[in-house]
Write a protein that holds these residues in place. Structure first.
Motif, PDB file in Angstrom:
ATOM      1  N   GLU A  99      -4.563  -0.995  -3.834  1.00 34.34           N
ATOM      2  CA  GLU A  99      -5.444  -1.503  -2.776  1.00 34.34           C
ATOM      3  C   GLU A  99      -5.793  -2.979  -2.980  1.00 34.34           C
ATOM      4  OE1 GLU A  99      -8.945   0.822  -2.156  1.00 34.34           O
ATOM      5  OE2 GLU A  99      -7.895   2.722  -2.461  1.00 34.34           O
ATOM      6  N   LYS A 100      -5.894  -3.396  -4.222  1.00 37.06           N
ATOM      7  CA  LYS A 100      -6.327  -4.765  -4.522  1.00 37.06           C
ATOM      8  C   LYS A 100      -5.343  -5.811  -4.024  1.00 37.06           C
ATOM      9  CE  LYS A 100      -8.338  -3.061  -8.876  1.00 37.06           C
ATOM     10  NZ  LYS A 100      -8.231  -3.132 -10.364  1.00 37.06           N
ATOM     11  N   PHE A 101      -4.079  -5.410  -3.819  1.00 35.18           N
ATOM     12  CA  PHE A 101      -3.037  -6.382  -3.530  1.00 35.18           C
ATOM     13  C   PHE A 101      -2.372  -6.169  -2.169  1.00 35.18           C
ATOM     14  CE2 PHE A 101      -3.095  -5.287  -8.098  1.00 35.18           C
ATOM     15  CZ  PHE A 101      -3.658  -6.473  -8.582  1.00 35.18           C
ATOM     16  N   VAL A 102      -2.987  -5.358  -1.324  1.00 36.67           N
ATOM     17  CA  VAL A 102      -2.384  -5.029  -0.035  1.00 36.67           C
ATOM     18  C   VAL A 102      -2.727  -6.057   1.032  1.00 36.67           C
ATOM     19  CG1 VAL A 102      -2.420  -3.385   1.861  1.00 36.67           C
ATOM     20  CG2 VAL A 102      -2.192  -2.569  -0.462  1.00 36.67           C
ATOM     21  N   SER A 103      -3.977  -6.510   1.071  1.00 35.27           N
ATOM     22  CA  SER A 103      -4.512  -7.441   2.071  1.00 35.27           C
ATOM     23  C   SER A 103      -4.215  -6.933   3.484  1.00 35.27           C
ATOM     24  CB  SER A 103      -3.979  -8.854   1.837  1.00 35.27           C
ATOM     25  OG  SER A 103      -2.580  -8.899   2.029  1.00 35.27           O
TER      26      SER A 103
ATOM     27  N   GLU B 195       2.485  -2.636   6.798  1.00 34.49           N
ATOM     28  CA  GLU B 195       3.376  -1.576   6.302  1.00 34.49           C
ATOM     29  C   GLU B 195       2.890  -1.039   4.958  1.00 34.49           C
ATOM     30  OE1 GLU B 195       4.995  -5.356   4.496  1.00 34.49           O
ATOM     31  OE2 GLU B 195       4.059  -4.735   6.382  1.00 34.49           O
ATOM     32  N   LEU B 196       2.258  -1.893   4.147  1.00 33.20           N
ATOM     33  CA  LEU B 196       1.732  -1.429   2.866  1.00 33.20           C
ATOM     34  C   LEU B 196       0.467  -0.609   3.061  1.00 33.20           C
ATOM     35  CD1 LEU B 196       2.318  -4.526   0.540  1.00 33.20           C
ATOM     36  CD2 LEU B 196       3.731  -2.487   0.835  1.00 33.20           C
ATOM     37  N   ASN B 197      -0.382  -1.003   4.019  1.00 33.17           N
ATOM     38  CA  ASN B 197      -1.561  -0.196   4.337  1.00 33.17           C
ATOM     39  C   ASN B 197      -1.136   1.193   4.811  1.00 33.17           C
ATOM     40  OD1 ASN B 197      -4.294  -1.592   4.131  1.00 33.17           O
ATOM     41  ND2 ASN B 197      -3.077  -3.191   5.104  1.00 33.17           N
TER      42      ASN B 197
ATOM     43  N   ARG C 196      -6.210   0.532   9.533  1.00 30.47           N
ATOM     44  CA  ARG C 196      -5.903  -0.890   9.373  1.00 30.47           C
ATOM     45  C   ARG C 196      -4.542  -1.223   9.974  1.00 30.47           C
ATOM     46  NH1 ARG C 196      -7.427  -2.338   3.080  1.00 30.47           N
ATOM     47  NH2 ARG C 196      -9.700  -2.032   3.195  1.00 30.47           N
ATOM     48  N   SER C 197      -3.573  -0.338   9.732  1.00 30.97           N
ATOM     49  CA  SER C 197      -2.222  -0.578  10.252  1.00 30.97           C
ATOM     50  C   SER C 197      -2.213  -0.561  11.776  1.00 30.97           C
ATOM     51  CB  SER C 197      -1.252   0.478   9.713  1.00 30.97           C
ATOM     52  OG  SER C 197      -1.145   0.398   8.312  1.00 30.97           O
ATOM     53  N   VAL C 198      -2.933   0.396  12.371  1.00 29.23           N
ATOM     54  CA  VAL C 198      -2.978   0.485  13.837  1.00 29.23           C
ATOM     55  C   VAL C 198      -3.664  -0.732  14.438  1.00 29.23           C
ATOM     56  CG1 VAL C 198      -3.948   1.772  15.787  1.00 29.23           C
ATOM     57  CG2 VAL C 198      -2.826   2.999  13.915  1.00 29.23           C
ATOM     58  N   ARG C 199      -4.743  -1.174  13.805  1.00 30.44           N
ATOM     59  CA  ARG C 199      -5.436  -2.360  14.331  1.00 30.44           C
ATOM     60  C   ARG C 199      -4.556  -3.608  14.230  1.00 30.44           C
ATOM     61  NH1 ARG C 199      -9.724   0.365  11.882  1.00 30.44           N
ATOM     62  NH2 ARG C 199      -9.495  -0.789   9.912  1.00 30.44           N
ATOM     63  N   ALA C 200      -3.750  -3.672  13.181  1.00 26.98           N
ATOM     64  CA  ALA C 200      -2.858  -4.828  13.015  1.00 26.98           C
ATOM     65  C   ALA C 200      -1.687  -4.779  13.983  1.00 26.98           C
ATOM     66  CB  ALA C 200      -2.352  -4.883  11.581  1.00 26.98           C
ATOM     67  N   ASN C 201      -1.219  -3.553  14.301  1.00 25.56           N
ATOM     68  CA  ASN C 201      -0.054  -3.413  15.181  1.00 25.56           C
ATOM     69  C   ASN C 201      -0.236  -2.145  16.027  1.00 25.56           C
ATOM     70  OD1 ASN C 201       2.413  -3.255  16.427  1.00 25.56           O
ATOM     71  ND2 ASN C 201       3.631  -3.482  14.574  1.00 25.56           N
ATOM     72  N   PRO C 202      -1.027  -2.237  17.101  1.00 26.01           N
ATOM     73  CA  PRO C 202      -1.353  -1.044  17.903  1.00 26.01           C
ATOM     74  C   PRO C 202      -0.172  -0.441  18.643  1.00 26.01           C
ATOM     75  CG  PRO C 202      -2.207  -3.040  18.934  1.00 26.01           C
ATOM     76  CD  PRO C 202      -1.736  -3.437  17.585  1.00 26.01           C
TER      77      PRO C 202
ATOM     78  N   SER D 127       2.303  -6.582 -12.220  1.00 27.68           N
ATOM     79  CA  SER D 127       1.150  -5.698 -11.987  1.00 27.68           C
ATOM     80  C   SER D 127       0.261  -6.167 -10.842  1.00 27.68           C
ATOM     81  CB  SER D 127       0.314  -5.590 -13.271  1.00 27.68           C
ATOM     82  OG  SER D 127      -0.183  -6.870 -13.629  1.00 27.68           O
ATOM     83  N   LYS D 128       0.579  -7.328 -10.257  1.00 29.98           N
ATOM     84  CA  LYS D 128      -0.200  -7.822  -9.123  1.00 29.98           C
ATOM     85  C   LYS D 128       0.562  -7.667  -7.806  1.00 29.98           C
ATOM     86  CE  LYS D 128      -2.949 -11.111 -11.797  1.00 29.98           C
ATOM     87  NZ  LYS D 128      -3.390 -12.529 -11.948  1.00 29.98           N
ATOM     88  N   ASN D 129       1.501  -6.769  -7.827  1.00 26.03           N
ATOM     89  CA  ASN D 129       2.325  -6.491  -6.650  1.00 26.03           C
ATOM     90  C   ASN D 129       2.032  -5.070  -6.179  1.00 26.03           C
ATOM     91  OD1 ASN D 129       4.471  -5.756  -4.900  1.00 26.03           O
ATOM     92  ND2 ASN D 129       5.799  -7.298  -5.836  1.00 26.03           N
ATOM     93  N   ALA D 130       1.567  -4.924  -4.960  1.00 29.35           N
ATOM     94  CA  ALA D 130       1.208  -3.599  -4.446  1.00 29.35           C
ATOM     95  C   ALA D 130       2.389  -2.637  -4.474  1.00 29.35           C
ATOM     96  CB  ALA D 130       0.663  -3.717  -3.018  1.00 29.35           C
TER      97      ALA D 130
END
Length: 519
Positions: free
Chosen positions: A93-97, A101-103, A125-131, A63-66
């Motif tokens: 959302e709690k486990f995405v960090s 790809e999960l965002n 968030r995804s775009v900022r991490a990998n534009p 249950s702690k796996n997104a």
């Protein structure tokens, strides 16, 4: 074994993949990845209840796996239970960090659940991490269009296409952002794509529709129609559909869902919360939704399929997965307890609804359910949109409804469907009389304030100037009219079909011969 399952799926061998995944869960019953694999296969072959149960097992194991929460959310959405998916996403959302790809996956599901503001947050968030990931850019642009950030959406679509010229969905969505000119368009770019060949037929459909939009913007209507027809012909060739089935169902409704049959069902569930806006796509349903939802007492819940889902559940039981034929559903609907249906519908809309006195359900196909809506929810308001038949039909034909409204892919079938729909709409007006409010699109855009006052009176709502200034409403729109509803009222869509009068002549003649005035 997971690699073998993935390989079978790529080859389209779903039966073998299902068998192998089943053995995997038997051999490794405490491995959440095994249950995710089995769940995902069942979801893809349409076994949503099994997929949901298996996703719940996966989540119970970790249950702690997104990913386990995301799998359950996807299955719930696939099974038509979008609202139930929202709290599951909250847990994910709690486990995405910072996992891009999960965002992106969370954003995609929020978008499907008609929550574009939340979708934009996670896609951003995804775009900022990998534009330089084109898919992330494109996904963000799609939801920016819904929330009215049109300039940002155009920039992101341009960048996505630069990074991946084969993102055909982006060409179509970009074409709808604004009106293009002879000096500012992408016609040359897209014609070159077609000339070089597009392997994916869905991609070719997207580009044809995008070209049709941009050719129409520069008033080259002949080329615009060529591309619309090419797109629709291609969709129809790849679609299994019988318009006769839908026609038979609508006709049967007009025969058996009489005023006497509806009233004989007994008392429904008493609430004044729901406002149902019904009518064919492209008739002004989104416009009316924006007008009413600009009122302080009204919230737009979007296009909820909850009423149909609950009707099916009441008829056959929520755990019975055997599909009942359409004609049988029409008959069995008149055997249910309307109070149970009304209450279960309202409860199924929570927690999305209930925080304002009224909410709007704009699911178009509820035009099939008007009689049952009135029986189950006698205090609800039902607003039926009407528009010139030819403008209605052509507006549907020229819109890319990929996978939905298959009757709109062929002009002959579209005409047949419209004729039956018109008979059904006339039936509801006769059966429901003053308890259904009819709004004619042409009158609404030409005599706006007076029509809005009538609309508010019918809904027992006090006048608010915000309803007249609906285009200033900052809330998101997830429909095909997301760009148009941010503009003040305009009348330029009236009679638009006449630009294509020659090409649409057979459709017009078909409607006339069946007693429908097209002028």
């Amino acid at each position: 074994m997971l690699h073998q399952i993935a390989d079978l799926r790529r080859k389209g061998n779903w039966k073998a993949a299902l068998e192998l995944a089943g053995r995997l869960t038997q051999n490794h019953p405490h491995d959440h990845n095994s249950w995710i694999a089995l769940s995902d296969i069942n979801m893809n072959i349409g076994r949503y209840e099994e997929a949901i149960d298996q996703a719940r097992k996966a989540r119970g194991l970790d249950s702690k796996n997104a990913r386990t929460h995301l799998q359950l959310a996807k299955c719930l959405v696939g099974g038509g239970r979008k609202i139930e998916a929202l709290p599951v996403l909250k847990n994910a959302e709690k486990f995405v960090s910072d996992k891009e790809e999960l965002n992106d996956a969370i954003g995609a599901i929020y978008s499907i659940c008609d929550e574009p503001e939340m979708a934009a947050k996670f896609h951003g968030r995804s775009v900022r991490a990998n534009p330089d990931n084109p898919a992330y850019r494109s996904n963000l642009a799609l939801v920016q269009r819904m929330i009215g950030e049109l300039g940002e959406a155009e920039q992101n679509f341009d960048k996505a296409i630069e990074l991946n010229p084969h993102d055909y969905r982006a060409y179509y969505a970009r074409s709808d952002l604004k009106k293009w000119s002879t000096t500012d368009n992408h016609i040359g770019q897209m014609e070159k794509l077609l000339k070089n060949g597009i392997k994916d037929w869905r991609g070719e459909v997207s580009v044809h529709f995008a070209l049709a939009k941009e050719y129409e913007d520069i008033t080259d209507y002949d080329n615009a129609f060529v591309h619309v027809k090419s797109a629709c012909d291609m969709q129809r060739r790849h679609t299994r559909y019988s318009v006769d089935d839908d026609i038979a169902a609508m006709h049967r409704i007009t025969i058996v869902h009489t005023a006497e049959a509806i009233s004989s069902l007994g008392d429904g569930y008493i609430t004044e919360e729901p406002i149902f806006i019904v009518g064919l796509p492209r008739t002004g349903t989104t416009l009316v939704d924006r007008i009413l939802s600009s009122h302080s007492s009204v919230y737009s819940a979007g296009e909820l399929n909850n009423f149909t889902v609950q009707l099916v559940n009441v008829i056959q039981g929520s755990k019975n997965t055997q599909k009942i034929p359409k004609l049988q559903m029409v008959e069995k609907a008149l055997e249910i307890n309307p109070q149970v249906l009304g209450k279960s519908y309202l409860e199924s809309t929570r927690p999305k609804t209930g925080h304002t006195p009224r909410f709007i359900d704009k699911f178009p196909f509820n035009y099939l359910n008007c009689g049952m809506l009135r029986a189950a929810l006698p205090g609800a308001k039902i607003i039926l949109l009407e528009r010139n038949p030819m403008d209605t039909c052509f507006a549907m034909y020229r819109m890319m409804f990929m996978g939905i409204y298959p009757f709109s892919y062929d002009l002959d079938e579209l005409g047949k469907y419209y004729i039956s729909y018109r008979a059904l709409a006339d039936h509801w007006q006769q059966v429901l009389a003053d308890s259904i409010h009819v709004v004619r699109y042409e009158t609404l855009v030409q005599d706006t304030e007076n029509e809005i006052r009538k609309l508010l009176d019918y809904c027992a709502l006090e006048w608010e100037d915000s309803c007249l200034n609906f285009h200033e409403n900052k809330s998101a729109s997830t429909t095909a009219s997301a760009v148009q509803v941010r503009q003040p009222i305009y009348t330029s869509s009236i009679g638009k079909w006449r630009r294509y009068e020659k090409q649409l002549a057979p459709l017009a003649e078909n409607l006339r011969q069946n007693g429908i005035m097209v002028e």
